[in-house]
Motif scaffolding. Structure first.
Motif: not given
Length: 279
Positions: A132-150
Motif C-alpha cells: 500500500l506504499i503508493d496509496y496516500p491515506g492507506w492507514n487512515r482507517e487504522l488511525i481512526q480506530q486507534g483514535l476511537i479506542c483512545g
C-alpha cells in the motif's frame, strides 16, 4: 432492619451482631486496583483476538486468549474478594457496588488503551503494508480506530474518577454510620419497646414507617416513628418486641433477638413491592 434517618434499599447500613469496624487498610485499595488491571487485561486480550482476526492474522490471533482467559479467571476471583471485603469494611450496598463499578470501568482504561496502541502501531509502520506504499491515506482507517479506542479510554478514565469520588464519599458516610451504630450498641442504654402498628400500605415503598413505643429514662413511655426496611412478606406484627438504644441525642432500633419474630399473615396490601429494603 430499622433506620431512623429515612435510609432505604442499598443505603441501609447493616451491621451484624458482634462485629467490629475494621480499619480501611491499603490492602483493600490494592485489591480494587488489581481488579481494575485484571479487567483491563480481559478487554485487551479478548479485544486483540478480534482485531487480529480482522487484520488477517488468522489462527495466530487466538494466542491472545493466553492473556484473556487467565485474566478472566483472575477478574472473577478479585471481584469476589472486593465484594466480600467491601461488605465487611463498608456494610452498605451502594458504596460497595460503586467501588466495584469504578474498578471495572477503570479496567477499560488500560484495556482500550492497549487496543488503541495496537491500531496506531498497525497504522504507523509501512513495512507492515508494503503493497500500500503508493496509496496516500492507506492507514487512515487504522488511525481512526486507534483514535476511537483512545477516546473511549479517556472517557472511561473520567467516568472512573467520578464514580470513585462518589464511592469514596459514600464509603466514608457508611463507615461513620457503622461507628454510630456500634457506639449506640455499646453505650446507649437498651430500653425495651414494641412495634405498635403496621406500616401504611399507601406509602409502602421498599418498606414503610412504623411507630415504636419504648420506656424513656424517667420510666415513662415515648413513641417514635422509624422506617422499617423489609420484604412485604416479612413485616412484623404489632406487639413485636424491639430494643431501643439511645444516648439522649441519637437512637437505634433493633428487633429483640431474645424473642421470635411473628410476621403479618396478610401481605397482599404490600405485594406491589416485593424487592425488600436492605434487610
Amino acid at each position: 432492619m430499622f433506620t431512623t434517618r429515612g435510609e432505604k434499599g442499598g443505603n441501609v447500613t447493616r451491621v451484624p451482631p458482634g462485629v467490629a469496624l475494621q480499619p480501611m487498610r491499603g490492602g483493600f485499595v490494592l485489591l480494587v486496583a488489581g481488579l481494575a488491571l485484571a479487567a483491563g487485561a480481559v478487554i485487551a486480550g479478548i479485544g486483540l483476538v478480534f482485531v487480529s482476526l480482522a487484520e488477517g492474522f488468522g489462527p495466530a490471533s487466538w494466542w491472545w486468549l493466553a492473556l484473556g482467559v487467565p485474566a478472566t479467571a483472575l477478574t472473577i476471583f478479585l471481584l469476589a474478594g472486593v465484594y466480600v471485603t467491601g461488605t465487611e469494611l463498608i456494610m452498605r450496598e451502594n458504596p460497595r457496588n460503586l467501588i466495584i463499578a469504578a474498578a471495572l470501568l477503570g479496567g477499560t482504561v488500560p484495556g482500550l488503551g492497549a487496543l488503541s496502541i495496537w491500531w496506531f502501531w498497525r497504522g504507523s509502520d509501512i513495512v507492515l503494508h508494503p503493497e500500500l506504499i503508493d496509496y496516500p491515506g492507506w492507514n487512515r482507517e487504522l488511525i481512526q480506530q486507534g483514535l476511537i479506542c483512545g477516546a473511549g479510554s479517556a472517557a472511561a478514565a473520567i467516568g472512573c474518577l467520578v464514580l470513585a469520588l462518589i464511592a469514596v464519599r459514600g464509603a466514608r458516610r457508611a463507615r461513620r454510620d457503622v461507628a454510630r451504630i456500634l457506639r449506640l450498641r455499646a453505650t446507649g442504654g437498651p430500653r425495651p419497646g414494641i412495634i405498635i402498628a403496621l406500616p401504611d400500605p399507601a406509602t409502602w415503598n421498599h418498606g414503610g414507617d412504623v411507630p415504636i413505643r419504648y420506656q424513656d429514662d424517667s420510666g415513662g413511655e415515648r413513641t417514635i416513628r422509624v422506617r422499617l426496611n423489609t420484604y412485604a412478606h416479612e413485616i412484623p406484627v404489632p406487639g413485636t418486641p424491639v430494643i431501643v438504644f439511645t444516648d439522649g441525642d441519637d437512637l437505634l432500633v433493633e428487633l429483640d433477638s431474645d424473642h421470635p419474630v411473628e410476621y403479618h399473615p396478610d401481605n397482599r396490601p404490600y405485594e406491589s413491592d416485593t424487592s425488600g429494603g436492605g434487610s
